[in-house]
Write a protein that holds these residues in place. Structure first.
Motif, PDB file in Angstrom:
ATOM      1  N   THR A 191       8.080   2.815  -9.009  1.00 26.71           N
ATOM      2  CA  THR A 191       7.124   1.807  -8.548  1.00 26.71           C
ATOM      3  C   THR A 191       7.602   0.379  -8.798  1.00 26.71           C
ATOM      4  O   THR A 191       7.618  -0.460  -7.890  1.00 26.71           O
ATOM      5  N   ASP A 216       6.620   8.957  -0.121  1.00 26.97           N
ATOM      6  CA  ASP A 216       6.166   7.571  -0.261  1.00 26.97           C
ATOM      7  C   ASP A 216       7.344   6.660  -0.588  1.00 26.97           C
ATOM      8  O   ASP A 216       7.487   5.566  -0.015  1.00 26.97           O
ATOM      9  N   GLN A 275       0.817  -1.200   0.000  1.00 29.91           N
ATOM     10  CA  GLN A 275       0.000   0.000   0.000  1.00 29.91           C
ATOM     11  C   GLN A 275       0.858   1.260   0.000  1.00 29.91           C
ATOM     12  O   GLN A 275       1.977   1.274   0.498  1.00 29.91           O
ATOM     13  N   SER A 276       0.293   2.316  -0.556  1.00 36.86           N
ATOM     14  CA  SER A 276       0.970   3.608  -0.527  1.00 36.86           C
ATOM     15  C   SER A 276       1.049   4.101   0.913  1.00 36.86           C
ATOM     16  O   SER A 276       0.111   3.926   1.692  1.00 36.86           O
ATOM     17  N   ASP A 325       0.803   4.000  -6.413  1.00 40.21           N
ATOM     18  CA  ASP A 325       0.572   4.817  -7.594  1.00 40.21           C
ATOM     19  C   ASP A 325       1.683   4.560  -8.610  1.00 40.21           C
ATOM     20  O   ASP A 325       2.749   4.026  -8.269  1.00 40.21           O
ATOM     21  N   GLN A 342       8.614   3.606   1.745  1.00 38.18           N
ATOM     22  CA  GLN A 342       8.661   2.248   1.206  1.00 38.18           C
ATOM     23  C   GLN A 342      10.029   1.617   1.440  1.00 38.18           C
ATOM     24  O   GLN A 342      10.135   0.462   1.866  1.00 38.18           O
ATOM     25  N   SER A 356       2.231   7.356   1.645  1.00 36.80           N
ATOM     26  CA  SER A 356       2.142   8.818   1.649  1.00 36.80           C
ATOM     27  C   SER A 356       1.547   9.266   0.320  1.00 36.80           C
ATOM     28  O   SER A 356       1.752   8.621  -0.721  1.00 36.80           O
ATOM     29  N   THR A 357       0.814  10.366   0.354  1.00 34.17           N
ATOM     30  CA  THR A 357       0.273  10.921  -0.883  1.00 34.17           C
ATOM     31  C   THR A 357       1.320  11.726  -1.645  1.00 34.17           C
ATOM     32  O   THR A 357       1.090  12.113  -2.787  1.00 34.17           O
ATOM     33  N   ARG A 358       2.467  11.965  -1.036  1.00 34.19           N
ATOM     34  CA  ARG A 358       3.547  12.731  -1.668  1.00 34.19           C
ATOM     35  C   ARG A 358       4.572  11.748  -2.226  1.00 34.19           C
ATOM     36  O   ARG A 358       5.092  10.902  -1.504  1.00 34.19           O
ATOM     37  N   GLU A 359       4.873  11.862  -3.506  1.00 27.34           N
ATOM     38  CA  GLU A 359       5.651  10.860  -4.232  1.00 27.34           C
ATOM     39  C   GLU A 359       6.954  10.474  -3.550  1.00 27.34           C
ATOM     40  O   GLU A 359       7.211   9.292  -3.307  1.00 27.34           O
ATOM     41  N   TYR A 415       4.605   5.557 -10.353  1.00 29.91           N
ATOM     42  CA  TYR A 415       5.729   6.490 -10.392  1.00 29.91           C
ATOM     43  C   TYR A 415       6.881   5.803 -11.123  1.00 29.91           C
ATOM     44  O   TYR A 415       6.831   4.609 -11.424  1.00 29.91           O
TER      45      TYR A 415
END
Length: 261
Positions: free
Chosen positions: A156, A66, A57-58, A151, A70, A60-63, A153
């Motif tokens: 990812t 996040d 799962q993500s 998301d 991770q 953070s909403t900030r790339e 990126y």
């Protein structure tokens, strides 16, 4: 005249039991407890077939935050592996840093054979696992599994691959190599130890439903047999990493395009 069996002092058994419980309590044993509670939560809220289990799962909403979260999660989740290797090193009478890796077969002494066996296990387990998943969905005993909630990126896919390797190292080192070795020290027979290891493997997947419990328990029995036969964790790590990589990355790249998730 055969040698007399070694006498194991009660203090040694107490230490080994404590070491095993500490390692499991910091890692997969803890995951199993949470998984049971999550299963009960989902089952008492709605039918399991309507539930959803999202992996990776993500955070953070900030790339880039996040990404940092991770990577930190991957690194710190491997600390119990380091602790297990330390206990193996200590039990072996210490020596060089390579000792615990050699004892568990978690090294690169046989890369070709380990890779070959790992790919063979991956192929033998991968397709039946998909079949069990769909059967569990049809029977209503398995939640919908979303292998990647990240998301899209640039980082990812690399992070998903690292996550797959993390899971492979954590699970195979602890639930097979370390756990079987320490249960043997505590006087458990091979079958009982393999059963305990496999039940634990299934238990920390219970949050996905009843189907994954049985599927992973059977996989655990196979992995325990392979480890007992060849004495090496590395083929199991290769197989597990390939299974998770194909699930995580495959879903991330084409899952939503073909209607999954």
């Amino acid at each position: 005249m055969p040698d007399a069996p070694a006498v194991v002092r009660p203090a040694h058994r107490t230490r080994w039991r404590a070491q095993l419980l500490i390692v499991l309590g910091l890692s997969l044993g803890q995951s199993a407890v949470y998984s049971v509670v999550q299963l009960l939560d989902k089952a008492t809220k709605a039918p399991l077939a309507q539930g959803k289990s999202t992996l990776n799962q993500s955070l953070s909403t900030r790339e880039y935050f996040d990404l940092v979260y991770q990577l930190l999660d991957i690194v710190f989740s491997l600390v119990p592996v380091a602790l297990a290797l330390y206990f193996v090193w200590e039990a072996a009478g210490r020596g060089g840093w390579r000792v615990p890796f050699a004892r568990l077969g978690l090294d690169l002494r046989r890369p070709g054979r380990d890779a070959l066996y790992g790919v063979g296990l991956f192929l033998a387990i991968g397709i039946p696992s998909l079949g069990l998943y769909w059967a569990g969905r049809l029977l209503g005993i398995t939640t919908s599994i979303i292998p990647s909630g990240l998301d899209q990126y640039w980082w990812t896919v690399p992070v998903l691959i690292l996550s797959a390797i993390r899971h492979a190292l954590l699970e195979e080192t602890i639930v097979v190599g370390f756990m079987l070795g320490w249960l043997r020290k505590l006087g458990w027979g091979p079958r009982a130890a393999a059963a305990a290891s496999s039940i634990l493997r299934g238990s920390y997947h219970l949050y996905q439903g009843i189907g994954p419990f049985f599927g992973n328990a059977v996989m655990g029995l196979v992995f325990c047999w392979v480890y007992r036969r060849y004495g090496r964790v590395m083929p199991l790590v290769v197989a597990h990493a390939l299974l998770d990589t194909f699930a995580f990355v495959g879903f991330s790249l084409v899952g939503k395009a073909i209607g999954l998730g």
